[in-house]
Design a protein around this motif. Structure first.
Motif: not given
Length: 290
Positions: A36, A54, A59-60
């Motif tokens: 993260r 996901q 969302d990196t």
């Protein structure tokens, strides 16, 4: 990380992050935090890794780092690290670099004086060894054997008299051929374990002598699917008067290639000091198996 104009950039860190080999619950809290917080994740297959991210709501951004681009693209990741950004390296499953990409990137990063930080976790070979019931105090990992028969048999011959537990990865469509070669080279009675689909729904750990394990896999096509780890007990030297060293057998093989069986056994006995009748029986077995 943001570096203000005119300041000296602090180097980033490359985190080598282990990810689950099947069961997603096996990911560590530290691995999730690192994934993260880094600026970029270098992944073996971005499509595969996207599903993992996901699942955990991460969302990196992802960038490809695989066998075909690792050397050329290493500079791209190095530049990010030199600019002060942290980067994580992951493979499709398990610990990166262990029969997976990442070696060249880690080597480049270390050569540049940038810290490489391991974030340990799942590894198929260690998981298999921990549950196999074979000696685990000393072992060797041979990774994937050559795909072609000649190369595979040559590699197996090279570790035939290795006393440590042997660990191999093998593709499911070659598992039966591999077992057949192991029976031929290691012997039918050498103990072995097939660890298949570890941590997944159809996880299987089957231990038996090699010939019995080969027959079991041949009789059930389901055992020729999925991710496979093969563990083989190390070689044990014969004891007492019946012992024939590997060197004595090597001498015998060289002589058998040039001389009649009886003469080869007699000459090998003179050279090695092993009893002639033992070498004669060994020569008979070798001719029968050839």
């Amino acid at each position: 990380m943001t570096v203000s104009p005119g300041s000296v950039a602090t180097l980033g860190k490359l985190y080598v992050v282990a990810t689950p080999i099947g069961n997603l619950d096996d990911i560590s809290a530290r691995a999730l935090r690192v994934l993260r917080e880094v600026s970029l994740i270098a992944a073996e297959d971005t499509r595969h890794s996207m599903r993992l991210l996901q699942h955990f709501g991460i969302d990196t951004p992802l960038a490809a780092c695989h066998d075909h681009n690792e050397r050329e693209e290493g500079g791209r990741f190095l530049a990010r690290l030199q600019a002060g950004e942290d980067v994580a390296l992951i493979s499709d499953a398990g610990t990166p670099l262990i029969s997976d990409p990442g070696y060249h990137l880690v080597r480049q990063v270390r050569a540049a004086g940038i810290a490489v930080v391991p974030v340990p976790g799942p590894s198929a070979l260690i998981a298999a060894l921990s549950a196999a019931g074979l000696p685990s105090d000393r072992f060797i990992f041979e990774g994937f054997l050559p795909a072609k028969t000649a190369g595979r048999r040559s590699r197996l011959e090279s570790v035939k008299e290795e006393s440590r537990t042997l660990i191999f990865y093998e593709a499911p469509h070659r598992i039966l051929e591999c077992l057949e070669d192991m029976v031929s080279i290691f012997g039918a009675e050498r103990q072995a374990v097939l660890a298949r689909e570890l941590t997944k729904t159809f996880e299987t750990l089957k231990g038996s002598p090699l010939a019995a394990l080969r027959d079991w896999v041949a009789s059930d096509s389901n055992q020729q699917r999925g991710e496979c780890v093969l563990l083989v007990a190390g070689w044990q030297a014969p004891e007492g008067e019946d012992a024939i060293s590997g060197e004595a057998l090597r001498v015998l093989d060289l002589l058998l290639a040039e001389l009649p069986l009886k003469r080869a056994a007699a000459l090998a006995a003179e050279i090695t000091g092993v009893r002639k009748n033992l070498l004669y029986q060994a020569a008979l077995e070798r001719q029968r198996d050839s």
